[in-house]
Motif scaffolding. Structure first.
Motif, short mmCIF file in Angstrom:
data_model
loop_
_atom_site.label_atom_id
_atom_site.label_comp_id
_atom_site.label_asym_id
_atom_site.label_seq_id
_atom_site.Cartn_x
_atom_site.Cartn_y
_atom_site.Cartn_z
N ASN A 48 0.82 -1.21 0.00
CA ASN A 48 0.00 0.00 0.00
C ASN A 48 0.85 1.26 0.00
OD1 ASN A 48 -2.80 -0.83 0.00
ND2 ASN A 48 -2.45 -1.70 2.02
N LEU A 51 2.24 1.71 -3.50
CA LEU A 51 1.17 2.16 -4.39
C LEU A 51 0.82 3.63 -4.13
CD1 LEU A 51 -1.20 -0.95 -4.36
CD2 LEU A 51 0.37 -0.25 -6.17
N VAL A 55 0.87 6.68 -6.83
CA VAL A 55 -0.27 7.56 -7.08
C VAL A 55 0.13 9.01 -6.89
CG1 VAL A 55 -2.56 8.24 -6.23
CG2 VAL A 55 -1.99 5.81 -6.51
N GLU A 64 -5.33 9.09 -3.11
CA GLU A 64 -4.56 8.61 -1.96
C GLU A 64 -5.46 8.27 -0.78
OE1 GLU A 64 -1.47 8.02 -1.96
OE2 GLU A 64 -0.33 9.43 -3.19
N THR A 245 -3.05 0.43 -9.69
CA THR A 245 -3.18 0.62 -8.24
C THR A 245 -4.56 0.16 -7.77
OG1 THR A 245 -1.66 2.50 -8.27
CG2 THR A 245 -3.15 2.32 -6.38
N PRO A 614 -8.53 4.06 -7.85
CA PRO A 614 -8.42 3.76 -6.41
C PRO A 614 -9.50 4.43 -5.57
CG PRO A 614 -6.25 4.18 -7.33
CD PRO A 614 -7.23 4.49 -8.42
#
Length: 774
Positions: A48, A51, A55, A64, A245, A614
């Motif tokens: 995480n 990722l 982002v 985020e 992501t 995301p």
């Protein structure tokens, strides 16, 4: 060093500085540092974090938001476990033993970790030695060293003799000088060897970790391939990062492990309120799966207290005469064992003055006193008489069969430890163990839950069997005297045939547990003595009484602070609640995992972009999984364990994932071509239909429904709709109040429940339910 005075403060500090201080009892909980480490440093948290960094490169900061969910989940896990730790540690202090230690300033009360080498410990009957030492002052003591010899026969110790940690004083009192403390003491060496075994096993966590292990292997290479595929299909690097992501976030069931750990931590805190300390959280689950429970007689079936049942006069004595003699004799002897206490509480003290006393010895099995030129002795008839008359032996055997301990009061011509001369019996004294309050109801509950109760004791099997009968234990009449067997014992045959095991040695206890385990049983074992530690550690679940030895408490999975076995009902129910609820809600976490893996594989070969960003997964994760599962996981659910974790999960998760993938393909293939929907609109509809499927799955998981659970599902559904109405832009969602879009998605929404039901009937119940998932 003078025996009359202990160490000075300066001498104590010198020994502390030299590392000659005893060790504290092992903590029943993890340290704060370990809690933070284990919750923060996880593989999925690392993924995480990476990722989130990728982002950040795209400049789409609102995507985020998924990191906020990760942070909140991790924080909840840490806070809940720390709360549980504080509660358990607070309770642990109540169960710690303290010792009287002679110091230069006087006698002080100290915890075992404050004892240093050369300290003088004042030991009383029933105390357990926390250190190795030498007896400096005593009039004679008897010590139970069964943890060394395997024999329960007490050993007499005099001034100058050595004693080892873990030993119990069964009679007398002494001042003992500590010679070996901390890691050098015998009991720490023994406990270290025992604790080197495997930790408590958790089927639930093992299954979840097996899923995570597979995902660990899949998630990174699959994400990398998807990213390359997006670039080859002419997606911008930002779009490729966001799509990849979203796919990888969807594959991570980060909340499932957290929810399991939090549920177990909450259970541990609840059990602390019921005066039960949990050493390892998975043990809560372990007891819920137990189907064989090995019981120690004293402290579990009986309260450990003895009471006078009856006095039977012999040789033309009257009852009042015998009562007077027994009361005078036992008070004049001054013994402080359980038998003496039972007689003292029931009989009057005539105030006889003793001119000679022979204290009780486990080797002799009698004690005696000389008063007013008469010798009186109390003890076991077979040890006092050279030969027990046949008629009396038959009478004694009958009382033993009724679960009574038979002693006799006699007048003797001599009073020497090895010679009583002519013995004239005056009466029989019948002592009985007090059945613990609520024992019958507790054992009946366990037996109704298909838990087989087995009694393992060092006492006479006939006596133990009678006590088991009084406690309502089934098949109490199937008993065996383990001391009558040779060295070549078929334990597998024994455990299949018998319920009551008498005259059992510590090694035999362990072998019995192993035999049940070989027969594919999950075994729990109770105990309170050092001689129980091998069996407790071998068992799938060890239960110790707080009144027992420190060594036993340090390796047991549960410690009953009030030494009240009834509290185990709370443990059983807490374990069932955790397992049943986690098995139920795990399906919701794995739906997202399964459809994310499937979509990643499919979209590697498609030109269209991955259907989610995301930020768009946040409403689905929070409203259909995160919030509702937290409430569902904590509700009461005390049904028997099915043992079908993966089957129950897959029957809901697989059909739901199939539905999600189907709807997204329909939206992607037909929405863009037939209805001319752009990527923003198709991704919005993908979120809408995915959420609808997950809400139906939530409805299935929440069954049986009540007003609260139905209200929870309706509330989550309402909040999900409000996201589209008021917060669409925040979550990169297009407006759904568009007739062109409505003509497409309304029929799809209407079909969600029937389509889910159809897929579940075909795939879930007819295919997946028949697979052996073990």
């Amino acid at each position: 060093m003078p025996i009359s005075q202990g160490l000075t403060a300066k001498q104590v500090q010198q020994r502390i500085d030299a590392g000659q201080q005893n060790e504290p009892a092992p903590s029943l909980t993890r340290s704060i540092k370990e809690i933070f480490r284990d919750n923060l440093l996880t593989w999925f948290n690392l993924i995480n974090l990476v990722l989130g960094a990728l982002v950040l490169i795209t400049g789409s900061y609102k995507n985020e938001l998924f990191l906020g969910v990760v942070i909140v989940n991790t924080a909840i896990g840490i806070i809940q476990e720390i709360r549980s730790k504080h509660q358990i540690d607070k309770m642990s202090l109540l169960s710690e033993s303290t010792y009287q230690v002679q110091r230069a300033e006087g006698t002080v009360q100290l915890h075992q970790d404050a004892i240093v080498q050369d300290d003088l410990l004042v030991m009383q009957r029933g105390d357990q030695l926390p250190v190795d030492g030498i007896v400096r002052v005593t009039n004679g003591i008897e010590v139970d060293e069964s943890q060394i010899t395997g024999e329960a026969t007490p050993i007499t110790k005099q001034t100058g003799d050595t004693v080892v940690s873990g030993s119990f004083l069964v009679s007398g009192q002494a001042v003992v000088q500590a010679t070996h403390v901390g890691a050098k003491s015998f009991i720490n060496t023994l406990s270290g060897e025992v604790q080197s075994g495997e930790s408590t096993n958790s089927q639930l966590l093992n299954t979840i970790n097996r899923i995570i292990k597979i995902l660990t292997i899949v998630i990174v290479p699959l994400g990398a391939i998807l990213f390359v595929s997006r670039l080859l299909n002419h997606s911008s690097i930002n779009q490729a990062i966001l799509g990849t992501t979203a796919a990888m976030i969807g594959m991570i069931p980060e909340g499932l492990v957290l929810l399991t750990s939090v549920s177990l931590a909450v259970s541990a805190m609840n059990l602390a309120h019921h005066r039960v300390l949990v050493r390892e959280l998975p043990a809560i689950e372990g007891l819920a799966r137990v189907d064989v429970l090995g019981l120690d007689k004293t402290g579990t079936i009986t309260s450990g207290k003895l009471q006078l049942s009856k006095i039977i006069p012999l040789n033309h004595q009257t009852l009042d005469q015998v009562k007077l003699i027994v009361g005078g004799t036992i008070n004049a002897i001054g013994d402080d064992n359980e038998t003496a206490r039972a007689l003292n509480s029931a009989l009057a003290d005539p105030g006889w003055q003793a001119t000679q006393v022979v204290p009780f010895s486990s080797a002799r099995k009698w004690s005696g006193v000389r008063v007013e030129q008469q010798n009186y002795v109390i003890g076991a008839p077979e040890f006092m008489l050279k030969q027990v008359p046949a008629e009396l032996a038959k009478q004694i055997e009958g009382y033993a069969a009724d679960g009574l301990r038979v002693l006799c009061i006699a007048q003797t011509s001599e009073l020497q430890p090895d010679n009583l001369g002519e013995v004239t019996l005056l009466g029989l004294i019948l002592i009985e163990d007090e059945i613990r309050e609520n024992a019958v109801e507790t054992f009946r509950y366990f037996q109704n839950q298909d838990v087989a109760l087995k009694v393992i004791s060092g006492d006479n099997p006939t006596t133990v069997a009678n006590i088991a009968s009084r406690a309502g234990i089934k098949h109490w009449d199937k008993l065996i005297d383990m001391s009558s067997l040779g060295d070549d014992i078929d334990y597998d045959q024994l455990v299949a045939k018998y319920t009551v095991f008498g005259r059992v040695t510590p090694t035999q206890k362990k072998q019995l547990v192993m035999a049940w385990q070989r027969a594919d049983h999950t075994v729990a074992m109770t105990g309170d003595g050092v001689n129980d530690i091998l069996a407790l550690r071998q068992a799938d679940c060890g239960i110790a009484m707080a009144s027992g030895s420190e060594a036993t408490k340090s390796i047991a999975d549960f410690v009953l602070v009030d030494s009240n076995f009834d509290a185990m009902l709370n443990v059983l129910n807490e374990g069932r609640r955790v397992i049943n609820n986690i098995e139920r809600v795990a399906a919701l976490y794995l739906i997202k995992t399964m459809y994310s893996v499937a979509l990643s594989l499919i979209f590697i070969f498609m030109s269209n972009g991955y259907p989610f960003q995301p930020i768009q997964l946040t409403p689905i994760s929070v409203l259909t999984v995160g919030i509702p599962t937290f409430f569902l996981a904590l509700e009461p659910n005390y049904q028997r364990i099915s043992g079908q974790f993966m089957r129950q999960v897959m029957v809901i998760a697989a059909p739901a994932a199939i539905c999600v993938v189907t709807y997204i393909l329909v939206i992607d293939l037909f929405g863009g071509v037939q209805f001319n929907l752009n990527y923003a609109e198709t991704s919005t509809l993908s979120v809408l239909l995915t959420g609808a499927v997950c809400l139906v799955a939530l409805l299935m998981v929440a069954r049986p429904l009540n007003r609260l659970k139905l209200g929870l599902v309706v509330l989550m559904g309402g909040c999900f709709v409000l996201i589209f109405v008021f917060f669409g832009k925040l979550f990169s969602l297009e407006g759904i109040f568009n007739w062109a879009m409505a003509l497409f998605y309304l029929p799809l929404l209407a079909s969600v429940y029937p389509f889910f039901y159809l897929v579940q009937e075909i795939v879930g119940k007819r295919i997946l339910a028949r697979i052996d998932w073990r």
